[in-house]
Motif scaffolding. Sequence first.
Motif, PDB file in Angstrom:
ATOM      1  N   THR A  15       0.861  -1.197   0.000  1.00 31.81           N
ATOM      2  CA  THR A  15       0.000   0.000   0.000  1.00 31.81           C
ATOM      3  C   THR A  15       0.885   1.231   0.000  1.00 31.81           C
ATOM      4  O   THR A  15       1.706   1.410   0.916  1.00 31.81           O
ATOM      5  CB  THR A  15      -0.903   0.021   1.224  1.00 31.81           C
ATOM      6  N   THR A  19       0.688   8.458  -1.978  1.00 29.43           N
ATOM      7  CA  THR A  19      -0.194   8.976  -3.027  1.00 29.43           C
ATOM      8  C   THR A  19      -1.172   9.995  -2.439  1.00 29.43           C
ATOM      9  O   THR A  19      -1.814   9.727  -1.411  1.00 29.43           O
ATOM     10  CB  THR A  19      -0.991   7.823  -3.673  1.00 29.43           C
ATOM     11  N   ALA A  20      -1.286  11.148  -3.078  1.00 28.15           N
ATOM     12  CA  ALA A  20      -2.146  12.217  -2.569  1.00 28.15           C
ATOM     13  C   ALA A  20      -3.611  11.887  -2.834  1.00 28.15           C
ATOM     14  O   ALA A  20      -3.984  11.418  -3.923  1.00 28.15           O
ATOM     15  CB  ALA A  20      -1.794  13.549  -3.227  1.00 28.15           C
ATOM     16  N   SER A  21      -4.432  12.155  -1.845  1.00 26.20           N
ATOM     17  CA  SER A  21      -5.876  11.957  -2.002  1.00 26.20           C
ATOM     18  C   SER A  21      -6.495  13.189  -2.664  1.00 26.20           C
ATOM     19  O   SER A  21      -5.868  14.230  -2.807  1.00 26.20           O
ATOM     20  CB  SER A  21      -6.511  11.712  -0.631  1.00 26.20           C
ATOM     21  N   GLU A  22      -7.765  13.064  -3.057  1.00 21.37           N
ATOM     22  CA  GLU A  22      -8.466  14.194  -3.666  1.00 21.37           C
ATOM     23  C   GLU A  22      -8.550  15.370  -2.698  1.00 21.37           C
ATOM     24  O   GLU A  22      -8.445  16.538  -3.095  1.00 21.37           O
ATOM     25  CB  GLU A  22      -9.883  13.777  -4.098  1.00 21.37           C
ATOM     26  N   TRP A  23      -8.731  15.068  -1.404  1.00 21.54           N
ATOM     27  CA  TRP A  23      -8.811  16.147  -0.408  1.00 21.54           C
ATOM     28  C   TRP A  23      -7.483  16.894  -0.314  1.00 21.54           C
ATOM     29  O   TRP A  23      -7.441  18.119  -0.259  1.00 21.54           O
ATOM     30  CB  TRP A  23      -9.197  15.542   0.939  1.00 21.54           C
ATOM     31  N   GLU A  24      -6.379  16.148  -0.350  1.00 21.48           N
ATOM     32  CA  GLU A  24      -5.060  16.780  -0.273  1.00 21.48           C
ATOM     33  C   GLU A  24      -4.770  17.610  -1.523  1.00 21.48           C
ATOM     34  O   GLU A  24      -4.166  18.689  -1.453  1.00 21.48           O
ATOM     35  CB  GLU A  24      -3.973  15.724  -0.077  1.00 21.48           C
ATOM     36  N   ARG A  25      -5.206  17.100  -2.661  1.00 19.87           N
ATOM     37  CA  ARG A  25      -5.024  17.884  -3.895  1.00 19.87           C
ATOM     38  C   ARG A  25      -5.801  19.200  -3.832  1.00 19.87           C
ATOM     39  O   ARG A  25      -5.334  20.237  -4.292  1.00 19.87           O
ATOM     40  CB  ARG A  25      -5.472  17.059  -5.103  1.00 19.87           C
ATOM     41  N   ALA A  69     -12.142  16.732  -6.471  1.00 24.99           N
ATOM     42  CA  ALA A  69     -12.538  15.579  -7.298  1.00 24.99           C
ATOM     43  C   ALA A  69     -13.246  16.097  -8.544  1.00 24.99           C
ATOM     44  O   ALA A  69     -12.700  16.915  -9.278  1.00 24.99           O
ATOM     45  CB  ALA A  69     -13.398  14.603  -6.486  1.00 24.99           C
TER      46      ALA A  69
END
Length: 952
Positions: A15, A19-25, A69
């Motif tokens: 895992t 990797t950046a999540s949509e919230w972090e982006r 998103a």
Amino acid sequence: MAADSDPESEVFEITDFTTASEWERFVSRVEEVLNDWKLIGSSAGKSSPEKGEYTSGIWEEKSKDINFADFKFSITHHYLKQESDEGDGKEEPEEDAFPLAMQDLLCMNNDFPPRAHCLVRWYGMREFLVISPGANCEAIISESKCNLLLSSISISLANSGCQVPMFVQIQQKWRRMYAGECQGPGVRTDFEMVHLRKVPSQYNHLSGLLDIFKSKIGCSLTPLPPINIAIRFTYVLQDWQQYSWPQQPPDFDALLGGEVGGVEFGKLPFGACEDPISELHLATTWPHLTEGIVVDNDVYSDLDPLQAPHWSVRVRKAENPQCLLGDFLTEFFKLCCRKESTEEILGRGLAEEEGKENSDISAALSKLTEPAAVPIPKLSVSNMVHSARKRIRRHRRIDESPLSNEMLNSILLYLFPDAAVEKSSENSDSKTNDYPLLLPFPCVQNLFSHLKSAPSDSLSYRLALCVCLVNFYHGGVRAVAHLWQEFVLEMRYRWENNYLIYGWVRHRMLNCCIERKRARDEARKTTDGGKERERKVSGGCQNGRFGPESVPPATTASDSAREVGKSWESWSDSEDEFFECLSDQEEMEFPPTAGEKGGAKDVSKAKPEGRLHPHGNMTLINSGEPLYIPVTQEPAPMTEDLLEEQSEVLAKLGTSAEGAHLRARMQSACLLSDMESFKAANPGCVLEDFVRWYSPRDYVEEEVVDDKGNTVVKGELSARMKIPGNMWVEAWETARATPARRQRRLFDDTKEAEKVLHYLAVQKPADLTSHLLPCILHAAILKLKEEESVEDIPSVKKAIQQATSHASKVLHHPSPDYKKLELIAVETVIARARSLKAKFGIGKGEKGEDAEELEKFVSSLLEEPEVAVTGAGRGPAGSIIHRLFVTLILSPMGGGINVPDFPPPAGREILLRTCVPRPAPYSKALPQRLFCVLMRDEFRLAGAFSSDTSFF
């Protein structure tokens, strides 16, 4: 061992937590925008805004789109542009200084701004950021999504060090709900909001709102620091029963009746049909109060509007009020879009009756060719057409006519006032060819030429007014078609009977035709015993077509040519009689004259004809006889339309040699006529003689020494006259010695008049209104200037200038959009000014300081969003406003005891401010603010509560 060597047993699931999540982006994208806009770092150190700067200053904004998103957001930066921004930014603020937004929470210079963003009004900030859902995105309603966005902006502000407050728009957009945060060094302000439909009874007064504010800040200090209070009550005046709208309705019966050319009929109506001011809002303000000074609870209130130290007024304008001039213009514009012809509008019956009468016209043609002694003028084609038209009028039933005979006669007499006077040649000759140009305002002297309109008392101008009034009041497009049909018949009648059309600018060609026809008829009457006398072709030839030093404009541009001779473009100034030019058959009855065939003997015996006067001391080259200026025909007049048509035809001939030659021959009709007249007046002349008179620059003279040693002057044609195939040489060889009176007419007035009349007859109502539109706009602008001069409104003067310039651009556009014209808006502004002046008693003859102050007050109401009332309720304007409200209260109640002077306030705004330590008694003293809005169907609390984040 086998199990250990199995490769599948060595594969592990990995895992990747990097990797950046949509919230972090999303958080990263917000930080990028803050960096791009350079909103990083301290915003403190700037001076407090000046009083009223939020209203008078310039607010700017910039936006960017960001995504969470697949959900679209828009982030917008709102800020007040201040001149001192750059200078203040250079000074380094203190390390622990409060952010600029926290300083603004306590500033009292811009409470209750009349025109600003709602967040500016509620929180008093000069700079902030707003994240709102995209245009087609759903609102953020769920609590979890709202908390996620708030945490996102909190992290973005913390990571970037931005001290500009940031808000998130939540709930439905119409609710204007915002939640936000502002961060500084060791401090944070949370922006919270409550929005309800109804006002809770326990919070319907100042006392209850103070309880909310105190409980929210939770300060345990005793005594509690003082709370600063600002209160504004707004009263709305909607009922104008006692002060009705003063606009008088137009007298529809008098518009087209009564005296011919009545004042009402010659003017456009003006003014609003309804009151353009729908409401008056009075704001009574108590700007600086503290708890204990004023009492306002569920039992008693000290807040009497008459005792308020500050009054301010704003007016609510009616949306698109019905205005007379605007309605006239709108209906006139609609006519321009109609496609029906006059025949289709008035019905086929008229055309059928006209067909039955065609036998009269054919009979006229047969009678003209029959060898019978009949008076020709009475049986002309035009007269027969006119008699047939008169039968159509008689056969038409009255109920089929959109305009009654009485109405129609009144209109025609207004259009043609000379019809009321007995027509005679002497009477007609004594008049000028145009109505005097009326210029009520010096600044509009060139307005009609700027719009390509007509002078304000010309026939075109009057016709435009008639069409506009008839269209609006008396039957619409059918009445316009009927009026136009009768107008064309009147034109034909005047052509047939040689009556000039005074004030007719757009088709002045018809007047020119009438003048020449009249002169020809008079010339026929003066013929004495068949022996014709030489007469002038035009009034301009009395003093010679060209003087001794004159040259046609096409050849030279000398001043003498302009002074002595008449240029080819001067046809419109000729008002004298014209010559009768005989037909080719009559010319054959005369023997050939000199210059056609025969030698010098025949030339010497030829009789000169058509002489005007000698051309100075010049003599003919061959015979030594005096050189005479001939009587010539005036060039055919050319209207703007004919000039454009001729230019198109000549342009289509191309640039080839053959095309150029053909173009030159087409333009040489006048030259050939002048050559023939010159030959008839100067028997024995040669081309050099003609050139010496007609174009002196093409005859070159120089001094030479002859065989005997004497100095003599020798002349010859210029180089361009010697070019092989020169048009002048060809024309001279083909020209016959024929005086102007026996030449074929250069200008066939009968043909041209019929062309004009046919052009008028086939015009559709839409074409007619398009032609008359410049005149209507001209009349509307003059009307606006006249009405504005009475009111003297600076903004209206500027608006009229802009509207005039815009109207000119719209008219010159190939497919104009009449909806873009701004004249209707100007009329509305003037109507609003009149409404306010009537309500405040201005214009009744009062003089003095109060009258001047009231005029200034009313003028400010039109220009500014909110105007302070000098002296509050005790000033001149305040007294009138008070009386208006008293009348509003007493009217439905019929008077009585204990009747309040003012109705319950339509809106109450209460602003509470203080500076207390939060969250602990030992924390920093930070600004706290609560803005409360109490209305009939709305209760809003907008709070800004600051906390010390260094110690908890």
